[in-house]
Scaffold this motif. Structure first.
Motif, PDB file in Angstrom:
ATOM      1  N   MET A   1       0.846  -1.175   0.000  1.00  0.00           N
ATOM      2  CA  MET A   1       0.000   0.000   0.000  1.00  0.00           C
ATOM      3  C   MET A   1       0.895   1.243   0.000  1.00  0.00           C
ATOM      4  SD  MET A   1      -2.976  -1.403  -0.028  1.00  0.00           S
ATOM      5  CE  MET A   1      -4.169  -0.184   0.307  1.00  0.00           C
ATOM      6  N   VAL A   2       0.474   2.243  -0.729  1.00  0.00           N
ATOM      7  CA  VAL A   2       1.250   3.466  -0.883  1.00  0.00           C
ATOM      8  C   VAL A   2       0.374   4.657  -0.518  1.00  0.00           C
ATOM      9  CG1 VAL A   2       2.476   4.912  -2.543  1.00  0.00           C
ATOM     10  CG2 VAL A   2       2.577   2.442  -2.767  1.00  0.00           C
ATOM     11  N   SER A   3       0.897   5.541   0.324  1.00  0.00           N
ATOM     12  CA  SER A   3       0.213   6.790   0.653  1.00  0.00           C
ATOM     13  C   SER A   3       0.850   7.893  -0.182  1.00  0.00           C
ATOM     14  CB  SER A   3       0.355   7.118   2.137  1.00  0.00           C
ATOM     15  OG  SER A   3      -0.303   6.157   2.908  1.00  0.00           O
ATOM     16  N   LYS A  40       4.633   6.263 -10.289  1.00  0.00           N
ATOM     17  CA  LYS A  40       3.957   7.077 -11.299  1.00  0.00           C
ATOM     18  C   LYS A  40       2.463   6.805 -11.196  1.00  0.00           C
ATOM     19  CE  LYS A  40       3.833   8.431 -16.064  1.00  0.00           C
ATOM     20  NZ  LYS A  40       4.538   8.453 -17.332  1.00  0.00           N
ATOM     21  N   TYR A  41       1.685   7.869 -11.228  1.00  0.00           N
ATOM     22  CA  TYR A  41       0.226   7.795 -11.159  1.00  0.00           C
ATOM     23  C   TYR A  41      -0.320   7.803 -12.580  1.00  0.00           C
ATOM     24  CZ  TYR A  41      -4.552   9.434 -10.312  1.00  0.00           C
ATOM     25  OH  TYR A  41      -5.918   9.576 -10.283  1.00  0.00           O
ATOM     26  N   LEU A  53      -1.060   2.721 -10.176  1.00  0.00           N
ATOM     27  CA  LEU A  53       0.282   3.177  -9.841  1.00  0.00           C
ATOM     28  C   LEU A  53       1.314   2.201 -10.390  1.00  0.00           C
ATOM     29  CD1 LEU A  53      -0.384   3.922  -6.070  1.00  0.00           C
ATOM     30  CD2 LEU A  53      -0.371   5.581  -7.922  1.00  0.00           C
ATOM     31  N   SER A  54       2.523   2.714 -10.673  1.00  0.00           N
ATOM     32  CA  SER A  54       3.610   1.848 -11.111  1.00  0.00           C
ATOM     33  C   SER A  54       4.937   2.426 -10.666  1.00  0.00           C
ATOM     34  CB  SER A  54       3.613   1.702 -12.629  1.00  0.00           C
ATOM     35  OG  SER A  54       4.697   0.891 -13.037  1.00  0.00           O
ATOM     36  N   ARG A  55       5.817   1.562 -10.221  1.00  0.00           N
ATOM     37  CA  ARG A  55       7.192   1.935  -9.885  1.00  0.00           C
ATOM     38  C   ARG A  55       8.127   1.523 -11.011  1.00  0.00           C
ATOM     39  NH1 ARG A  55      11.337  -1.025  -7.207  1.00  0.00           N
ATOM     40  NH2 ARG A  55      12.866   0.361  -6.283  1.00  0.00           N
ATOM     41  N   LYS A  56       7.780   0.432 -11.714  1.00  0.00           N
ATOM     42  CA  LYS A  56       8.693  -0.126 -12.716  1.00  0.00           C
ATOM     43  C   LYS A  56       8.836   0.767 -13.944  1.00  0.00           C
ATOM     44  CE  LYS A  56       5.694  -3.275 -15.318  1.00  0.00           C
ATOM     45  NZ  LYS A  56       5.489  -4.682 -15.626  1.00  0.00           N
TER      46      LYS A  56
END
Length: 63
Positions: A1-3, A40-41, A53-56
């Motif tokens: 989970m990301v805030s 990234k949203y 959302l993505s981090r990759k």
């Protein structure tokens, strides 16, 4: 989970969006509770309304 912001309900960052390679658990990347990471949203899913959302996508492609 990301805030994303304080006071905002947390959003799910799926394991498949953590890294370019397959990851079974965030701890494999050294990600722990409370650690700041960049994501990234991509907006909201049109069907469920959940945040995407993505981090990759922020990482360089593997060679």
């Amino acid at each position: 989970m990301v805030s994303l912001y304080s006071g905002m309900p947390p959003a799910l960052l799926h394991n498949s969006q953590l890294d370019q390679r397959k990851v079974s658990h965030p701890s494999a990347l050294g990600i722990e509770v409370g650690k700041d990471i960049q994501v990234k949203y991509f907006g909201r899913d049109p069907v469920s309304g959940l945040m995407r959302l993505s981090r990759k996508v922020l990482q360089a492609s593997p060679r």
